[in-house]
Design a protein around this motif. Sequence first.
Motif, PDB file in Angstrom:
ATOM      1  N   ARG A   1       0.815  -1.215   0.000  1.00 37.11           N
ATOM      2  CA  ARG A   1       0.000   0.000   0.000  1.00 37.11           C
ATOM      3  C   ARG A   1       0.851   1.269   0.000  1.00 37.11           C
ATOM      4  O   ARG A   1       0.332   2.368   0.187  1.00 37.11           O
ATOM      5  CB  ARG A   1      -0.938  -0.005   1.210  1.00 37.11           C
ATOM      6  N   GLY A   2       2.145   1.116  -0.206  1.00 30.90           N
ATOM      7  CA  GLY A   2       3.014   2.276  -0.348  1.00 30.90           C
ATOM      8  C   GLY A   2       3.673   2.773   0.912  1.00 30.90           C
ATOM      9  O   GLY A   2       4.392   3.784   0.885  1.00 30.90           O
ATOM     10  N   GLY A   3       3.461   2.099   2.053  1.00 30.59           N
ATOM     11  CA  GLY A   3       4.094   2.515   3.293  1.00 30.59           C
ATOM     12  C   GLY A   3       5.567   2.158   3.321  1.00 30.59           C
ATOM     13  O   GLY A   3       6.061   1.392   2.488  1.00 30.59           O
ATOM     14  N   LYS A   4       6.284   2.741   4.258  1.00 32.12           N
ATOM     15  CA  LYS A   4       7.719   2.504   4.422  1.00 32.12           C
ATOM     16  C   LYS A   4       7.945   1.519   5.561  1.00 32.12           C
ATOM     17  O   LYS A   4       7.274   1.596   6.604  1.00 32.12           O
ATOM     18  CB  LYS A   4       8.463   3.815   4.697  1.00 32.12           C
ATOM     19  N   THR A   5       8.909   0.612   5.384  1.00 36.69           N
ATOM     20  CA  THR A   5       9.125  -0.446   6.367  1.00 36.69           C
ATOM     21  C   THR A   5      10.578  -0.499   6.819  1.00 36.69           C
ATOM     22  O   THR A   5      11.495  -0.345   6.023  1.00 36.69           O
ATOM     23  CB  THR A   5       8.718  -1.819   5.789  1.00 36.69           C
ATOM     24  N   ILE A   6      10.751  -0.725   8.122  1.00 36.77           N
ATOM     25  CA  ILE A   6      12.078  -0.810   8.746  1.00 36.77           C
ATOM     26  C   ILE A   6      12.113  -2.056   9.624  1.00 36.77           C
ATOM     27  O   ILE A   6      11.152  -2.346  10.337  1.00 36.77           O
ATOM     28  CB  ILE A   6      12.378   0.432   9.612  1.00 36.77           C
TER      29      ILE A   6
END
Length: 346
Positions: free
Chosen positions: A300-305
Amino acid sequence: MIKALVVDDSAYNRVTIARMLQSAPDIDVIGTAVNGEDAIKQVLKHQPDVITLDLEMPVMDGFAFLRWLMQNRPTAVIAVSSRSSDKSVFKALELGALDFIAKPGGRVSARLEEIQSDLLAKVQLVAEVRMENLRRRINGQNDGARAESKVPELAASAIELVAVGCSTGGPPALQRVFQALPLLPVPIIVAQHMPPTFTRLFADRVNRLTKYDVKEVSDGETLNGGSVYVAPGGMQTDVERDGERLRARVSAATPQDLYAPSVDRLFESASHSCGGRLVAVIMTGMGDDGSKAMRTVRERGGKTIAESADTAIIFGMPGEAIKTGAVDHILPLDEIPAAIERLCRG
């Protein structure tokens, strides 16, 4: 075979805990100790793989023993204590205890056997513990260093929520992140696997030790920038959109829920509400909670760490998330605050 040492000043507790541990075919109780001084002798003699540790003991208490242990022979420790105050359990975690279990019914109680399944599960995860990472964290926890991040900046105001998930080893790691992280204009919500009551105590502690307004979140509460919201233990927390605002929804867990709070559930709902304006962070912990939802966040376009194996005390949760291929940034713990800041501030 896991070699276990039981440390408790109560003879009843020593016998009961030892019996519970011995019921597992892969655990061998190699000794017991009545206080910290006795425990030091047993550690030097038997070199256990894991120690169950009472915190309130005469002569040398559990805290003094932990300090000696982490300096001289770092070993996995499960604190088993009747004290549920902030100054006991969370102090033990800061000093190097891997996890904790609260004794039901007080210091000496016939209800002690209620902890058996939880105790065995936590002792058996010893094989996953990265003691070298724990030792480095303990030795360097007061250095105040804040690593820079190479994570690229996003456009200003592109992020409206940061969601963080962790389990074993999480409380000291979260405290370290929030002490290093400047105040951000976006809210942060945390799912830390922890029993009821302790999530509130943990939130109160981090609130005192950091610049953030930290609290256990309530059902229907609006999520505001500059605040950290800790999901209540034993419950499920979701994020829902209410016009321009985000709200937390807290509901009862079901018997089918493996984790409460669930990182997967929190991340899934946050992704549904925020889409590409979400940063999802997964840190130390056993199991795979959060890995499924990381795919959703990324799609969905979110950023992940994810925390890297270089610092994670238990690499289970971040490791499983990384295996999905949905993690944008794999970082050691001390680089995570700067990465979050860059993504949120732009």
